[in-house]
Scaffold this motif. Structure first.
Motif, PDB file in Angstrom:
ATOM      1  N   VAL A  73      32.900  41.393  42.255  1.00  0.00           N
ATOM      2  CA  VAL A  73      32.790  40.463  43.386  1.00  0.00           C
ATOM      3  C   VAL A  73      33.297  39.086  42.957  1.00  0.00           C
ATOM      4  CG1 VAL A  73      31.154  39.179  44.836  1.00  0.00           C
ATOM      5  CG2 VAL A  73      30.889  41.655  44.542  1.00  0.00           C
ATOM      6  N   ALA A  74      32.818  38.610  41.807  1.00  0.00           N
ATOM      7  CA  ALA A  74      33.201  37.279  41.328  1.00  0.00           C
ATOM      8  C   ALA A  74      34.709  37.173  41.123  1.00  0.00           C
ATOM      9  CB  ALA A  74      32.467  36.960  40.030  1.00  0.00           C
ATOM     10  N   ALA A  75      35.313  38.219  40.570  1.00  0.00           N
ATOM     11  CA  ALA A  75      36.769  38.207  40.363  1.00  0.00           C
ATOM     12  C   ALA A  75      37.505  38.205  41.698  1.00  0.00           C
ATOM     13  CB  ALA A  75      37.185  39.404  39.519  1.00  0.00           C
ATOM     14  N   THR A  76      37.003  38.978  42.659  1.00  0.00           N
ATOM     15  CA  THR A  76      37.643  39.053  43.980  1.00  0.00           C
ATOM     16  C   THR A  76      37.552  37.733  44.725  1.00  0.00           C
ATOM     17  OG1 THR A  76      37.135  41.410  44.125  1.00  0.00           O
ATOM     18  CG2 THR A  76      37.625  40.283  46.192  1.00  0.00           C
ATOM     19  N   VAL A  77      36.369  37.125  44.695  1.00  0.00           N
ATOM     20  CA  VAL A  77      36.131  35.880  45.425  1.00  0.00           C
ATOM     21  C   VAL A  77      36.700  34.677  44.669  1.00  0.00           C
ATOM     22  CG1 VAL A  77      34.282  34.360  46.292  1.00  0.00           C
ATOM     23  CG2 VAL A  77      34.115  36.826  46.610  1.00  0.00           C
ATOM     24  N   GLY A  78      36.812  34.803  43.351  1.00  0.00           N
ATOM     25  CA  GLY A  78      37.338  33.705  42.538  1.00  0.00           C
ATOM     26  C   GLY A  78      36.264  32.785  41.997  1.00  0.00           C
ATOM     27  N   CYS A  79      35.076  33.320  41.717  1.00  0.00           N
ATOM     28  CA  CYS A  79      33.980  32.503  41.193  1.00  0.00           C
ATOM     29  C   CYS A  79      33.957  32.569  39.667  1.00  0.00           C
ATOM     30  CB  CYS A  79      32.634  32.962  41.764  1.00  0.00           C
ATOM     31  SG  CYS A  79      31.251  31.948  41.187  1.00  0.00           S
ATOM     32  N   SER A  80      34.557  31.588  39.030  1.00  0.00           N
ATOM     33  CA  SER A  80      34.600  31.567  37.564  1.00  0.00           C
ATOM     34  C   SER A  80      33.204  31.393  36.975  1.00  0.00           C
ATOM     35  CB  SER A  80      35.538  30.466  37.065  1.00  0.00           C
ATOM     36  OG  SER A  80      35.073  29.179  37.449  1.00  0.00           O
ATOM     37  N   PHE A  81      32.320  30.675  37.669  1.00  0.00           N
ATOM     38  CA  PHE A  81      30.948  30.501  37.190  1.00  0.00           C
ATOM     39  C   PHE A  81      30.249  31.862  37.114  1.00  0.00           C
ATOM     40  CE2 PHE A  81      26.399  29.874  37.661  1.00  0.00           C
ATOM     41  CZ  PHE A  81      26.138  28.857  36.750  1.00  0.00           C
ATOM     42  N   CYS A  82      30.366  32.670  38.177  1.00  0.00           N
ATOM     43  CA  CYS A  82      29.717  33.986  38.219  1.00  0.00           C
ATOM     44  C   CYS A  82      30.295  34.930  37.171  1.00  0.00           C
ATOM     45  CB  CYS A  82      29.853  34.607  39.603  1.00  0.00           C
ATOM     46  SG  CYS A  82      29.005  33.707  40.909  1.00  0.00           S
ATOM     47  N   LEU A  83      31.607  34.900  36.969  1.00  0.00           N
ATOM     48  CA  LEU A  83      32.223  35.742  35.945  1.00  0.00           C
ATOM     49  C   LEU A  83      31.703  35.369  34.563  1.00  0.00           C
ATOM     50  CD1 LEU A  83      35.975  36.141  36.976  1.00  0.00           C
ATOM     51  CD2 LEU A  83      34.343  37.976  36.511  1.00  0.00           C
ATOM     52  N   ASP A  84      31.704  34.089  34.265  1.00  0.00           N
ATOM     53  CA  ASP A  84      31.233  33.604  32.970  1.00  0.00           C
ATOM     54  C   ASP A  84      29.765  33.970  32.762  1.00  0.00           C
ATOM     55  OD1 ASP A  84      31.133  32.069  30.527  1.00  0.00           O
ATOM     56  OD2 ASP A  84      30.329  30.383  31.674  1.00  0.00           O
ATOM     57  N   LEU A  85      28.942  33.697  33.752  1.00  0.00           N
ATOM     58  CA  LEU A  85      27.513  33.997  33.648  1.00  0.00           C
ATOM     59  C   LEU A  85      27.272  35.503  33.577  1.00  0.00           C
ATOM     60  CD1 LEU A  85      24.664  32.846  33.528  1.00  0.00           C
ATOM     61  CD2 LEU A  85      24.614  32.915  36.030  1.00  0.00           C
ATOM     62  N   GLY A  86      28.023  36.285  34.347  1.00  0.00           N
ATOM     63  CA  GLY A  86      27.868  37.736  34.311  1.00  0.00           C
ATOM     64  C   GLY A  86      28.203  38.327  32.955  1.00  0.00           C
ATOM     65  N   TYR A  87      29.248  37.829  32.335  1.00  0.00           N
ATOM     66  CA  TYR A  87      29.667  38.280  31.001  1.00  0.00           C
ATOM     67  C   TYR A  87      28.604  37.903  29.974  1.00  0.00           C
ATOM     68  CZ  TYR A  87      33.215  38.978  27.246  1.00  0.00           C
ATOM     69  OH  TYR A  87      33.924  39.391  26.149  1.00  0.00           O
ATOM     70  N   PHE A  88      28.132  36.665  30.036  1.00  0.00           N
ATOM     71  CA  PHE A  88      27.073  36.172  29.149  1.00  0.00           C
ATOM     72  C   PHE A  88      25.798  37.003  29.319  1.00  0.00           C
ATOM     73  CE2 PHE A  88      23.296  33.453  28.772  1.00  0.00           C
ATOM     74  CZ  PHE A  88      23.429  32.945  27.487  1.00  0.00           C
ATOM     75  N   THR A  89      25.429  37.271  30.568  1.00  0.00           N
ATOM     76  CA  THR A  89      24.217  38.032  30.862  1.00  0.00           C
ATOM     77  C   THR A  89      24.346  39.469  30.363  1.00  0.00           C
ATOM     78  OG1 THR A  89      23.778  36.642  32.778  1.00  0.00           O
ATOM     79  CG2 THR A  89      22.651  38.754  32.707  1.00  0.00           C
ATOM     80  N   ALA A  90      25.519  40.076  30.552  1.00  0.00           N
ATOM     81  CA  ALA A  90      25.735  41.439  30.052  1.00  0.00           C
ATOM     82  C   ALA A  90      25.485  41.480  28.545  1.00  0.00           C
ATOM     83  CB  ALA A  90      27.148  41.904  30.378  1.00  0.00           C
ATOM     84  N   HIS A  91      25.980  40.478  27.839  1.00  0.00           N
ATOM     85  CA  HIS A  91      25.764  40.400  26.391  1.00  0.00           C
ATOM     86  C   HIS A  91      24.277  40.267  26.072  1.00  0.00           C
ATOM     87  CE1 HIS A  91      25.386  38.972  22.401  1.00  0.00           C
ATOM     88  NE2 HIS A  91      25.940  37.815  22.503  1.00  0.00           N
TER      89      HIS A  91
END
Length: 197
Positions: A73-91
């Motif tokens: 969703v974040a990649a589709t919508v263009g939310c760099s904050f959500c992508l960054d946070l999602g990657y961090f959270t996955a870790h």
């Protein structure tokens, strides 16, 4: 991100503010700059926290699948904050970071299972305007996940859209959470992939 938001951040104060800052530091290592933006309207902030907290308790659908869907969703919508946070959270949650890193270019990557691809396609389709979810997409996921998990996944993607679209509209950008824990940079989304959605 400083100075780029469309609503300028304000100082986070008071007892509630101190609690949120302490919790943010414990969870993220620092206080997100976006907190100052949302601090202008605490009922909205509390509603976002409440919805997010409740969604984290849902357990009918696999956490990795929901993580990949949120990042799609974040990649589709263009939310760099959500992508960054999602990657961090996955870790931080012990999810598959090798796959999480590839979500922005999932169509080109060979690390995903057919089910994971179906989930990300569904997340993208829900994120388009108008949504392009088809009966075939839903049927495939219903067969693989079952009704409770598909309903949960759909609601989770809806909430991810709420967060991503809100952040993009407010000009909230990535803060570098994933870089602080030494994760490789997220794979870049190609122009062909962006035009496929």
């Amino acid at each position: 991100m400083a100075g780029t938001t469309r609503i300028p951040a304000t100082e986070v104060t008071g007892i509630y503010g101190a609690m949120i800052k302490r919790l943010s530091k414990r969870m993220l290592g620092e206080v997100p700059e976006s907190l100052g933006v949302f601090w202008h309207n605490r009922p909205v902030l509390k509603a976002f926290f409440g919805m997010s907290g409740q969604a984290q308790k849902w357990d009918a659908c696999d956490r990795n699948l929901k993580s990949f869907a949120h990042m799609a969703v974040a990649a589709t919508v263009g939310c760099s904050f959500c992508l960054d946070l999602g990657y961090f959270t996955a870790h931080n949650e012990g999810l598959d970071v090798t796959k999480a890193r590839q979500v922005p270019r999932w169509r080109e990557s060979d690390v995903f299972t057919p089910l994971e691809r179906d989930v990300m396609e569904y997340a993208e389709a829900m994120s388009d305007t108008p949504p392009r979810v088809t009966d075939a997409m839903s049927a495939r996921l219903l067969e693989q996940l079952g009704a409770p998990a598909l309903l949960e996944l759909t609601a989770f993607i809806g909430l991810a859209n709420l967060a991503a679209r809100t952040n993009v509209a407010l000009g909230i950008k990535a803060q570098g959470f994933s870089a602080t824990c030494g994760l490789q940079p997220l794979a870049a989304r190609t122009a062909e992939m962006a035009s496929a959605t």
